[in-house]
Design a protein around this motif. Structure first.
Motif, short mmCIF file in Angstrom:
data_model
loop_
_atom_site.label_atom_id
_atom_site.label_comp_id
_atom_site.label_asym_id
_atom_site.label_seq_id
_atom_site.Cartn_x
_atom_site.Cartn_y
_atom_site.Cartn_z
N TRP A 264 -15.97 8.77 9.70
CA TRP A 264 -15.07 7.89 8.95
C TRP A 264 -13.60 8.19 9.24
O TRP A 264 -12.79 7.27 9.32
N ASP A 278 -22.96 -10.55 13.97
CA ASP A 278 -23.18 -11.44 12.83
C ASP A 278 -22.02 -12.39 12.63
O ASP A 278 -21.13 -12.16 11.81
N ASP B 111 -12.23 -9.84 12.71
CA ASP B 111 -11.78 -9.25 11.43
C ASP B 111 -11.47 -7.76 11.57
O ASP B 111 -11.71 -6.98 10.63
N LEU B 112 -10.92 -7.39 12.69
CA LEU B 112 -10.69 -5.97 12.96
C LEU B 112 -9.69 -5.31 12.00
O LEU B 112 -9.92 -4.17 11.57
N THR B 115 -11.61 -4.32 9.06
CA THR B 115 -12.52 -3.22 9.40
C THR B 115 -11.78 -1.88 9.34
O THR B 115 -12.29 -0.90 8.77
N LEU B 116 -10.58 -1.84 9.90
CA LEU B 116 -9.82 -0.59 9.92
C LEU B 116 -9.37 -0.21 8.51
O LEU B 116 -9.35 0.97 8.14
N GLN B 119 -12.41 1.06 6.71
CA GLN B 119 -12.74 2.39 7.23
C GLN B 119 -11.85 3.45 6.57
O GLN B 119 -12.33 4.53 6.19
N GLY B 122 -13.14 4.42 3.46
CA GLY B 122 -14.53 4.88 3.48
C GLY B 122 -15.50 3.85 2.93
O GLY B 122 -16.56 4.19 2.41
N ALA B 123 -15.15 2.57 3.07
CA ALA B 123 -15.98 1.51 2.48
C ALA B 123 -16.80 0.80 3.56
O ALA B 123 -16.25 0.35 4.57
N TRP B 124 -18.10 0.71 3.33
CA TRP B 124 -19.04 0.01 4.22
C TRP B 124 -19.23 -1.39 3.66
O TRP B 124 -19.91 -1.56 2.65
N ARG B 125 -18.61 -2.38 4.25
CA ARG B 125 -18.72 -3.74 3.72
C ARG B 125 -18.98 -4.72 4.87
O ARG B 125 -18.07 -5.08 5.60
N HIS B 126 -20.22 -5.17 4.96
CA HIS B 126 -20.61 -6.10 6.01
C HIS B 126 -19.91 -7.44 5.81
O HIS B 126 -19.79 -7.92 4.68
N ARG B 127 -19.41 -8.02 6.89
CA ARG B 127 -18.82 -9.36 6.85
C ARG B 127 -19.33 -10.18 8.02
O ARG B 127 -19.78 -9.62 9.02
N GLU B 128 -19.27 -11.48 7.88
CA GLU B 128 -19.58 -12.35 9.01
C GLU B 128 -18.28 -12.64 9.74
O GLU B 128 -17.24 -12.82 9.12
N THR B 129 -18.38 -12.70 11.06
CA THR B 129 -17.17 -12.90 11.85
C THR B 129 -17.24 -14.24 12.59
O THR B 129 -18.15 -15.03 12.38
#
Lengths: 323, 323
Positions: A264, A278, B111-112, B115-116, B119, B122-129
């Motif tokens: 991380w 995705d 959506d970089l 993402t950063l 990060q 420390g959050a894991w959050r799936h997104r559609e791009t």
């Protein structure tokens, strides 16, 4: 009768399927109850490992379709050894993942993470960046995802090579492909090492300390395949020691990546939550692929994307496979 | 005698030039003292505006070469009207800037920045791009930088069109090019609007409130040309109102971008410090181009990159221009 294993949400766009078949939506908890009556199982919750536990002793449905490209979490001995046909969602993720990889390459080369960090501090600090044209990418994995990555990176001017099970020259997408027993040799030539291989006994842990030692100090590792292709502790050690220049990881040994993982917070590491393939509309695309395969099965035509259960992926020779 | 206007640092790799000419390195302070004796001026400090103040009443050197592609800050009436030949560094920045623009396009689509940010938390959050293939880019500016951008975006699967002074169809790099009086019409069709035009009276402020209103709500603006192509207050208003989806700005009306500018902190805005073309080795490249032109001048051959001082850029028809 079709059993659909779902997570929190049902798959979208199932109306055409519901018109022609009896469809039962279940979560992991009820899978064991419904499975003995199922002719077909659609693993829409492709991340679930419940199937091995729920598998009927008398054998499962004749066909299992999974809404992912990788089948490493799906396969278990009774499924591999039995007569059940397994198909996957090969083809849906190729283009999106290839674009994602190119975006990561350019983010590193153009120092975008530092730009965003400096912007957040309100700091104007000019830096020199890197060209990507002419740099060398090694794509590990010669399936449709690896091929799309090869084409996309080559279109951006990179020199592309590949690693596969079988060596070949003049590959249309990957150029010179070396067999995987020559991985270490190839690593020393690459500025970018991109992992897009399926997770099998043969590929697990292929990027370990020895492999990382072979990489160039300026090279970056990009993993959009499966987490266990990489020995994460070895990668952390290589990054900390500056033995490679960076890593972008979309997949991990444990997902979500656990909070204590040093990945991380390491500089020059980009962590993303398993999302490279995705794009908006991907769920509809997954359902369309299943519906098309259902149509094929009901009309007696060959299924697309039949997985070689012993190899752990769809063989490229498969004439009905999408790619 | 060659006067080299430098900033903090001297240009690298000048030894070959020093072997064949008397070279004097000056900073802005001493420019006025040395200029009357100069035959040639190399504006290595391309950002300086000191030349107008230091220009001798009797006329300046016969040739001024500038280490940038844009000449908007260099030109002043006495230089435009006099006999001095002006050349620029067209060609050095094309490929680097094109890669940089593609990197920004992919950063938005994938959506970089989020993402950063996630990060760092420390959050894991799936997104559609988003996919970029098939989306539409409008490149404003048909010089070598705009052309390289067009080629690079097209190679990544985008549909590219252009805006120039002169309309044309089937342009090899930009496809359909509309004349700049049809800018507003073209803006409505674009997912990406990329500014790579020179700053002239004709282009100043071209992206104003009216133009921004014509853009699609999902569109992003990328400016790698010159800051004043955009009316910054209008852009801030459009971004705040969500009338466009984002902007990536490498150039600004005032540089460094002043601390109070709201652009630093707006969501969906990427601010970088005028560095899109500056890859490792760019300074050497700039000196090589000057040395080549010096060689041409001393041997009586036509100079590369002669600026049309009234237009404010090198005309594409110029047979000796690099591109």
């Amino acid at each position: 009768m079709i059993v659909v294993l779902q997570g929190d949400d049902r798959p979208p766009g199932m109306t055409p399927v519901e018109r022609i078949a009896d469809v039962r939506y279940v979560t992991e908890r009820d899978l064991g109850k419904q499975l003995p009556d199922a002719d077909i199982l659609f693993m829409y919750d492709f991340w679930s490992e419940a199937l091995a536990r729920a598998w009927p002793e008398a054998g499962g449905p004749g066909w299992v379709h999974i809404a992912s490209a990788g089948v490493d979490r799906l396969l278990f001995p009774a499924l591999v050894e039995g007569d059940t046909i397994v198909t996957n969602s090969r083809g849906v993720f190729d283009g999106p993942i290839a674009e994602y990889v190119l975006g990561l390459v350019l983010a590193f080369a153009k120092d975008l993470p530092a730009t965003l960090r400096l912007q957040a501090e309100g700091a104007w600090r000019h830096r020199e960046t890197e060209r990507v044209a002419g740099t060398r990418a090694l794509v590990v994995g010669t399936g449709p995802i690896g091929r799309a990555i090869g084409r996309t990176l080559a279109a951006a001017g990179l020199r592309v090579g590949g690693i596969g099970r079988t060596a070949r020259s003049g590959d249309p997408d990957l150029g010179e492909v070396l067999s995987d027993d020559r991985l270490h040799e190839a690593l020393g030539e690459a500025d970018w090492v991109v992992l897009a291989a399926p997770l099998t006994d043969r590929t697990r842990g292929m990027i370990d300390r020895v492999a990382l030692d072979r990489m160039r100090p300026g090279a970056r590792l990009i993993n959009v395949g499966r987490g266990p292709l990489v020995v994460e502790d070895d990668l952390v050690a290589a990054l900390r020691a500056g033995r490679i220049a960076g890593a972008a990881l979309d997949v991990f040994v444990d997902e979500p990546l656990p909070a204590p993982s040093p990945l991380w917070g390491l500089p020059n590491v980009i962590v993303s939550p398993h999302m490279s393939g995705d794009v908006v509309g991907w769920r509809d695309e997954l359902v369309r692929l299943f519906a098309d395969n259902l149509d094929r099965r009901l009309s007696g035509r060959p299924l697309r994307n039949v997985v070689d259960k012993r190899l752990g992926y769809v063989r490229s020779g498969d004439p009905a496979s999408s790619s």
